[in-house]
Design a protein around this motif. Structure first.
Motif, PDB file in Angstrom:
ATOM      1  N   PRO A 275      30.708  70.784  31.134  1.00  0.00           N
ATOM      2  CA  PRO A 275      31.810  69.811  31.218  1.00  0.00           C
ATOM      3  C   PRO A 275      31.413  68.466  31.807  1.00  0.00           C
ATOM      4  O   PRO A 275      32.105  67.472  31.613  1.00  0.00           O
ATOM      5  CB  PRO A 275      32.833  70.519  32.117  1.00  0.00           C
ATOM      6  N   GLU A 276      30.278  68.398  32.544  1.00  0.00           N
ATOM      7  CA  GLU A 276      29.903  67.127  33.186  1.00  0.00           C
ATOM      8  C   GLU A 276      29.334  66.111  32.205  1.00  0.00           C
ATOM      9  O   GLU A 276      29.277  64.924  32.511  1.00  0.00           O
ATOM     10  CB  GLU A 276      28.830  67.378  34.255  1.00  0.00           C
ATOM     11  N   ASP A 277      28.868  66.588  31.041  1.00  0.00           N
ATOM     12  CA  ASP A 277      28.119  65.685  30.156  1.00  0.00           C
ATOM     13  C   ASP A 277      29.014  64.603  29.552  1.00  0.00           C
ATOM     14  O   ASP A 277      30.185  64.846  29.237  1.00  0.00           O
ATOM     15  CB  ASP A 277      27.417  66.479  29.051  1.00  0.00           C
ATOM     16  N   ILE A 278      28.426  63.440  29.380  1.00  0.00           N
ATOM     17  CA  ILE A 278      29.160  62.270  28.883  1.00  0.00           C
ATOM     18  C   ILE A 278      28.329  61.591  27.797  1.00  0.00           C
ATOM     19  O   ILE A 278      27.160  61.927  27.589  1.00  0.00           O
ATOM     20  CB  ILE A 278      29.414  61.241  30.012  1.00  0.00           C
ATOM     21  N   TYR A 279      28.949  60.638  27.121  1.00  0.00           N
ATOM     22  CA  TYR A 279      28.158  59.722  26.288  1.00  0.00           C
ATOM     23  C   TYR A 279      28.761  58.325  26.343  1.00  0.00           C
ATOM     24  O   TYR A 279      29.920  58.151  26.733  1.00  0.00           O
ATOM     25  CB  TYR A 279      28.008  60.218  24.847  1.00  0.00           C
ATOM     26  N   ILE A 280      27.942  57.367  25.955  1.00  0.00           N
ATOM     27  CA  ILE A 280      28.403  55.978  25.843  1.00  0.00           C
ATOM     28  C   ILE A 280      28.391  55.667  24.353  1.00  0.00           C
ATOM     29  O   ILE A 280      27.355  55.815  23.688  1.00  0.00           O
ATOM     30  CB  ILE A 280      27.488  55.041  26.654  1.00  0.00           C
ATOM     31  N   GLU A 281      29.544  55.317  23.832  1.00  0.00           N
ATOM     32  CA  GLU A 281      29.698  55.184  22.368  1.00  0.00           C
ATOM     33  C   GLU A 281      28.671  54.216  21.770  1.00  0.00           C
ATOM     34  O   GLU A 281      27.988  54.540  20.815  1.00  0.00           O
ATOM     35  CB  GLU A 281      31.133  54.736  22.064  1.00  0.00           C
ATOM     36  N   GLU A 282      28.579  53.018  22.323  1.00  0.00           N
ATOM     37  CA  GLU A 282      27.621  52.025  21.806  1.00  0.00           C
ATOM     38  C   GLU A 282      26.616  51.716  22.920  1.00  0.00           C
ATOM     39  O   GLU A 282      27.008  51.208  23.976  1.00  0.00           O
ATOM     40  CB  GLU A 282      28.333  50.738  21.381  1.00  0.00           C
ATOM     41  N   PRO A 283      25.333  51.992  22.693  1.00  0.00           N
ATOM     42  CA  PRO A 283      24.361  51.799  23.783  1.00  0.00           C
ATOM     43  C   PRO A 283      24.323  50.376  24.325  1.00  0.00           C
ATOM     44  O   PRO A 283      24.070  50.160  25.508  1.00  0.00           O
ATOM     45  CB  PRO A 283      23.019  52.187  23.138  1.00  0.00           C
ATOM     46  N   MET A 284      24.631  49.397  23.448  1.00  0.00           N
ATOM     47  CA  MET A 284      24.585  48.012  23.938  1.00  0.00           C
ATOM     48  C   MET A 284      25.649  47.749  24.999  1.00  0.00           C
ATOM     49  O   MET A 284      25.545  46.783  25.746  1.00  0.00           O
ATOM     50  CB  MET A 284      24.745  47.020  22.770  1.00  0.00           C
ATOM     51  N   SER A 285      26.667  48.622  25.076  1.00  0.00           N
ATOM     52  CA  SER A 285      27.676  48.349  26.115  1.00  0.00           C
ATOM     53  C   SER A 285      27.087  48.602  27.504  1.00  0.00           C
ATOM     54  O   SER A 285      27.447  47.919  28.468  1.00  0.00           O
ATOM     55  CB  SER A 285      28.978  49.125  25.861  1.00  0.00           C
ATOM     56  N   LEU A 286      26.175  49.568  27.628  1.00  0.00           N
ATOM     57  CA  LEU A 286      25.513  49.758  28.927  1.00  0.00           C
ATOM     58  C   LEU A 286      24.569  48.578  29.208  1.00  0.00           C
ATOM     59  O   LEU A 286      24.515  48.058  30.332  1.00  0.00           O
ATOM     60  CB  LEU A 286      24.737  51.082  28.972  1.00  0.00           C
ATOM     61  N   VAL A 287      23.841  48.153  28.175  1.00  0.00           N
ATOM     62  CA  VAL A 287      22.927  47.015  28.354  1.00  0.00           C
ATOM     63  C   VAL A 287      23.720  45.785  28.812  1.00  0.00           C
ATOM     64  O   VAL A 287      23.340  45.096  29.771  1.00  0.00           O
ATOM     65  CB  VAL A 287      22.173  46.718  27.038  1.00  0.00           C
ATOM     66  N   ARG A 288      24.849  45.528  28.144  1.00  0.00           N
ATOM     67  CA  ARG A 288      25.659  44.351  28.510  1.00  0.00           C
ATOM     68  C   ARG A 288      26.227  44.483  29.920  1.00  0.00           C
ATOM     69  O   ARG A 288      26.309  43.506  30.667  1.00  0.00           O
ATOM     70  CB  ARG A 288      26.801  44.148  27.504  1.00  0.00           C
ATOM     71  N   ALA A 289      26.604  45.706  30.280  1.00  0.00           N
ATOM     72  CA  ALA A 289      27.150  45.911  31.625  1.00  0.00           C
ATOM     73  C   ALA A 289      26.063  45.657  32.678  1.00  0.00           C
ATOM     74  O   ALA A 289      26.304  44.995  33.703  1.00  0.00           O
ATOM     75  CB  ALA A 289      27.714  47.321  31.756  1.00  0.00           C
TER      76      ALA A 289
END
Ligand code: FAD
Length: 423
Positions: A157-171
């Protein structure tokens, strides 16, 4: 020096030379995270990026975070990174959207069931929340997967994902700038300056930047960059690919990630369709050192046939992966290390040069905690929480052939690696 307020890099009026406490080479997830955490510790930081932030591996990632890992250190880095991604806005001051989907880890062969059961037991002992799930639960939660009823399924249940990888880069980028980091894009590091037996800065085509600490976070180019100062970073870049289908009504967008260990594939909802990626047994090694200087990740040759073959292995359970129309096919390079573990820490024999590499396909998802660990190490001079085990100095001299052979083995065994205390 310590403190929570970062300093800006300065340019000398007399010499025009820029100075910072730390220069990071490469604005992928690892370089950006390291820069951000150094700035949060009060360091003045400059990042030089040859192209644009996230333009190599990081902007192409599947965005998956996985709490089950092969050893305790990687487990703690993975779980801390999940927490940091979820709470990004709180500590970095910039919002980040995260899909808290949970995941299923599935095994269909006797050997893989045994392996996954042992791995899950071990991970549970290290604090990971997980449990065995029934086929009915798997079928109920995952719209795109039809269980045979004979598989082992572990619910994480802990696992996650980030839909678009560039959103982490931009953050990361926004947080870096907010905390005073100078980000110089379209500026390649062409030299690492060494004087009196230690690193004193770097050189780009445009300028020199003085710094007592230089971090090599150049991804697939990490070996070349370390080599500019005579340092050695043993990583073998290996191609990895994934596809995203056209939108499909059968795929529930809030569904979980699914990983099938024996087929070495992963699936998740993406852009209204399905993302599918996997690890072939004989992946393509790509050494940028043998390529022209202009070689970029976009030049890595893609082969949809590899993904089609992998999808064939789960055709009965996930037919959409093999049949649905492809909206995007992308790929890039993993930096594989000989033991499958990250490589962070001081580069041997080059005082002042540090490295953040050896991602082994998990650099995106472990970047929040890896960047923090490296920044602590740089600031305090001692490795935090067992991170010394990840230092580049742990490897002896290795030939290129051995490096590639071991990197390929680690790649092919992404979901069933050998624990580090075994040969
Ligand atoms: C298709 C695919 C899917 C993936 N999926 C996942 C996933 O789901 N989860 C996960 O955790 N990981 C995943 N990965 C792996 C992950 O993307 C990498 O581990 C991670 O992005 C590595 O980050 P990095 O900062 O080390 O490298 P990069 O993102 O490659 O950044 C390195 C940067 O250095 C720059 N650079 C190189 N040389 C120089 C120079 N001389 N001067 C200045 N800059 C330079 C490059 O331009 C580049 O921007 C995936 C990778 C691929 C290819």
């Amino acid at each position: 020096m310590s403190g929570s307020r970062s300093l800006s890099a300065v340019i000398s009026r007399q010499t025009g030379v820029m100075r910072a406490d730390v220069v990071v080479i490469g604005a992928g997830a690892l370089g950006l995270s390291t820069a951000l955490h150094c700035a949060l510790r009060g360091r003045s930081v400059v990042i030089v990026e040859r192209d644009t932030a996230g333009s190599a591996a990081s902007g192409r990632a599947a965005g998956l975070f996985k709490s089950i890992q092969a050893d305790e250190l990687r487990t703690s880095l993975a779980r801390s990174s999940i927490e940091k991604a979820i709470s990004f806005g709180d500590w970095a001051g910039v919002p980040l959207e995260v899909a808290r989907s949970g995941s299923f880890l599935i095994a269909r062969t006797g050997r893989h069931k045994e392996f996954v059961r042992a791995e899950a037991g071990q991970s549970g002992g290290w604090g990971v929340h997980l449990r065995e799930a029934t086929a009915a639960e798997l079928a109920g939660r995952v719209s795109y997967y039809r269980p045979s009823g004979d598989e082992l399924a572990i619910w994480c249940p802990e696992d996650i994902y980030i839909e678009e990888p560039m959103s982490l880069v931009r953050a990361y980028l926004a947080a870096c700038r907010r905390h005073g980091v100078e980000v110089l894009e379209s500026e390649s590091a062409v030299g690492v300056l060494v004087s009196g037996g230690r690193v004193t800065g770097i050189e780009t085509a445009a300028r020199q930047i003085g710094a007592w600490t230089v971090v090599d976070a150049a991804g697939a180019w990490a070996r070349q960059v370390a080599g500019l100062a005579g340092g050695r970073v043993p990583v073998a870049p290996v191609r990895h690919q994934l596809l995203v289908t056209e939108p499909l009504p059968e795929v529930h967008p809030a569904g979980p990630i699914t990983r099938v260990a024996d087929a070495a594939v992963y699936l998740r909802p993406a852009r209204g369709g399905l993302m599918f990626g996997g690890f072939e047994a004989a992946p393509l090694p790509v050494d940028p050192r043998s390529e022209p200087a202009a070689f970029r990740t976009s030049d890595v040759p893609l082969d949809l046939g590899v993904l089609r073959d992998l999808a064939g292995q789960v055709r009965a359970e996930a037919p959409l992966a093999a049949q649905a129309a492809v909206a995007e096919h992308r790929g890039g390079l993993f930096t594989m290390s000989p033991d499958g573990r990250f490589i962070i820490g001081p580069v041997p024999d080059v005082p002042g040069l540090w490295v953040a590499s050896g991602c082994n396909g998990s650099g995106f998802s472990s970047s929040p905690a890896l960047g923090e660990a490296l920044a602590c190490w740089i600031a305090d001079g001692s490795a935090p929480g067992g991170a010394a085990a990840l230092a580049p100095g742990r490897f002896g001299a290795l030939t290129d052939d051995t490096l590639i052979e071991r990197g390929i083995w680690q790649y092919a065994h992404y979901y069933d690696p050998v624990p580090p205390d075994q040969p």
